[in-house]
Scaffold this active site. Structure first.
Site, short mmCIF file in Angstrom:
data_model
loop_
_atom_site.label_atom_id
_atom_site.label_comp_id
_atom_site.label_asym_id
_atom_site.label_seq_id
_atom_site.Cartn_x
_atom_site.Cartn_y
_atom_site.Cartn_z
N TYR A 1 46.51 21.21 32.69
CA TYR A 1 45.59 22.34 32.46
C TYR A 1 45.82 23.44 33.49
O TYR A 1 45.93 24.62 33.15
CB TYR A 1 44.15 21.85 32.50
CG TYR A 1 43.13 22.92 32.22
CD1 TYR A 1 43.00 23.47 30.94
CD2 TYR A 1 42.28 23.40 33.22
CE1 TYR A 1 42.07 24.46 30.68
CE2 TYR A 1 41.35 24.38 32.97
CZ TYR A 1 41.24 24.91 31.70
OH TYR A 1 40.31 25.90 31.43
N SER B 1 41.53 30.52 34.40
CA SER B 1 40.63 29.53 35.00
C SER B 1 40.81 29.55 36.50
O SER B 1 41.92 29.82 37.00
CB SER B 1 40.96 28.13 34.48
OG SER B 1 40.31 27.15 35.27
P1 NDP Z 1 35.17 25.79 24.05
O1 NDP Z 1 35.94 24.56 23.75
O2 NDP Z 1 33.70 25.72 24.12
O3 NDP Z 1 35.58 26.95 22.99
C1 NDP Z 1 36.93 27.25 22.82
C2 NDP Z 1 37.08 28.41 21.87
O4 NDP Z 1 38.50 28.65 21.71
C3 NDP Z 1 36.53 28.11 20.50
O5 NDP Z 1 36.06 29.28 19.90
C4 NDP Z 1 37.77 27.58 19.78
O6 NDP Z 1 37.79 27.74 18.37
C5 NDP Z 1 38.84 28.46 20.36
N1 NDP Z 1 40.12 27.79 20.21
C6 NDP Z 1 40.54 26.64 20.78
N2 NDP Z 1 41.75 26.30 20.35
C7 NDP Z 1 42.12 27.28 19.47
C8 NDP Z 1 43.27 27.50 18.68
N3 NDP Z 1 44.28 26.64 18.66
N4 NDP Z 1 43.30 28.60 17.91
C9 NDP Z 1 42.27 29.48 17.88
N5 NDP Z 1 41.15 29.32 18.60
C10 NDP Z 1 41.08 28.23 19.39
O7 NDP Z 1 35.76 26.33 25.41
P2 NDP Z 1 35.17 27.36 26.50
O8 NDP Z 1 34.34 28.38 25.85
O9 NDP Z 1 34.63 26.57 27.60
O10 NDP Z 1 36.54 27.99 27.02
C11 NDP Z 1 36.99 29.28 26.67
C12 NDP Z 1 38.13 29.66 27.60
O11 NDP Z 1 37.66 29.62 28.94
C13 NDP Z 1 39.33 28.71 27.53
O12 NDP Z 1 40.51 29.46 27.68
C14 NDP Z 1 39.11 27.82 28.74
O13 NDP Z 1 40.32 27.26 29.21
C15 NDP Z 1 38.50 28.80 29.71
N6 NDP Z 1 37.74 28.18 30.78
C16 NDP Z 1 36.61 27.42 30.53
C17 NDP Z 1 35.92 26.86 31.57
C18 NDP Z 1 34.71 26.03 31.38
O14 NDP Z 1 34.25 25.40 32.35
N7 NDP Z 1 34.09 25.99 30.19
C19 NDP Z 1 36.36 27.02 32.96
C20 NDP Z 1 37.54 27.85 33.11
C21 NDP Z 1 38.18 28.38 32.06
P3 NDP Z 1 37.30 26.54 17.41
O15 NDP Z 1 35.83 26.52 17.56
O16 NDP Z 1 37.72 26.93 16.05
O17 NDP Z 1 37.93 25.31 17.92
#
Ligand code: NDP
Length: 237
Positions: free
Chosen positions: A146, A132
């Site tokens: 975070y 991030s």
């Molecule tokens: P979402 O919450 O929309 O999606 C998260 C994804 O990660 C889902 O597919 C979820 O699976 C999976 N996930 C979460 N926890 C677990 C776990 N314990 N085990 C397996 N899978 C897991 O988040 P984003 O798409 O926004 O974020 C994706 C990545 O990008 C993250 O690492 C986030 O920190 C990073 N990020 C996002 C930003 C943003 O503004 N959106 C900005 C900067 C970084 P499930 O659906 O089963 O929960």
């Protein structure tokens, strides 16, 4: 005539948001794709059906399950660790168990998954972790846990790039800024405050991040390793 091998790619955390966009992009690019998820069974099943990828329920908070999942995938050409959670708020009020879970998912799982993948990854392999921009910059209160969970990925990339580079494996971190997903909806309560810090006055789209990941996963990025790649609409400018 020899047929070119279909690349094998795995996305940890691929059921929703940025991860789902990466799964779709990898499939569109012709790869064989598997992805993991934790809670979103229906979304995962639907994405798997839609794209012809394979979904596995694997909780990234469970280190041994993550290692076993990567090991059981067999040799991967590309590993993307996208699974991540957010924890925002007053550090004085946060549950220490929740902070530790955040660190297990956002820090420990990427490290152990990357190391496990590297055991069998062929030359030309790619390890890509979704960090991030908050790993670099923390412009609001309430982001400490975070932010803390994203900065270590920089050390991971620099260190593992050195460890695996001689085998032709690259290790990189993609650092998104605000991206319109369930985690950070473009119409969420903090969207206006966030946009005020940005050059581009909008959230990014998951597909824009997937495009950067696809480039890092592809042949043009073979000279790129141990590096952070920020895609944030100027949030950190
Ligand atoms: P979402 O919450 O929309 O999606 C998260 C994804 O990660 C889902 O597919 C979820 O699976 C999976 N996930 C979460 N926890 C677990 C776990 N314990 N085990 C397996 N899978 C897991 O988040 P984003 O798409 O926004 O974020 C994706 C990545 O990008 C993250 O690492 C986030 O920190 C990073 N990020 C996002 C930003 C943003 O503004 N959106 C900005 C900067 C970084 P499930 O659906 O089963 O929960």
């Amino acid at each position: 005539m020899a047929r070119s091998k279909i690349p094998v790619r795995s996305v940890l955390g691929g059921s929703r948001g940025i991860g789902a966009a990466i799964v779709r992009r990898f499939k569109a690019d012709g790869a064989r794709v598997a992805f993991t998820y934790a809670g979103s069974h229906n979304a995962a099943e639907q994405l798997a059906r839609e794209t012809g990828s394979t979904a596995f329920r694997t909780d990234s908070a469970d280190r041994d399950a993550v290692i076993a999942r990567v090991r059981d995938s067999g040799p991967l050409d590309v590993l993307v660790v996208n699974a991540g959670i957010a924890l925002f708020g007053d550090p004085l009020e946060q549950d220490p168990d929740e902070v530790d879970r955040l660190i297990r998912i956002n820090v420990n799982a990427p490290y152990h998954a990357a190391v496990e993948a590297a055991r069998t990854m062929p030359a030309g392999g790619r390890i890509i972790v979704i960090g991030s921009v908050n790993g670099d910059r923390c412009p609001f209160p309430g982001l400490a846990a975070y932010s803390l969970s994203k900065s270590p990925l920089q050390g991971l990339a620099r260190g593992l790039a050195r460890d695996f580079g001689s085998r032709g494996i690259t290790v990189n971190v993609v650092q998104p800024g605000p991206i319109d997903t369930d985690m950070n909806p473009a119409n969420g309560p903090h969207a206006d405050v966030v946009k005020a810090t940005m050059v581009m006055k909008r959230h990014g789209r998951p597909e824009e991040v997937a495009g950067m990941v696809a480039w890092l996963a592809g042949p043009e990025a073979g000279f790129v390793t141990g590096a952070m790649h920020t895609i944030d609409g100027g949030f950190a400018a």
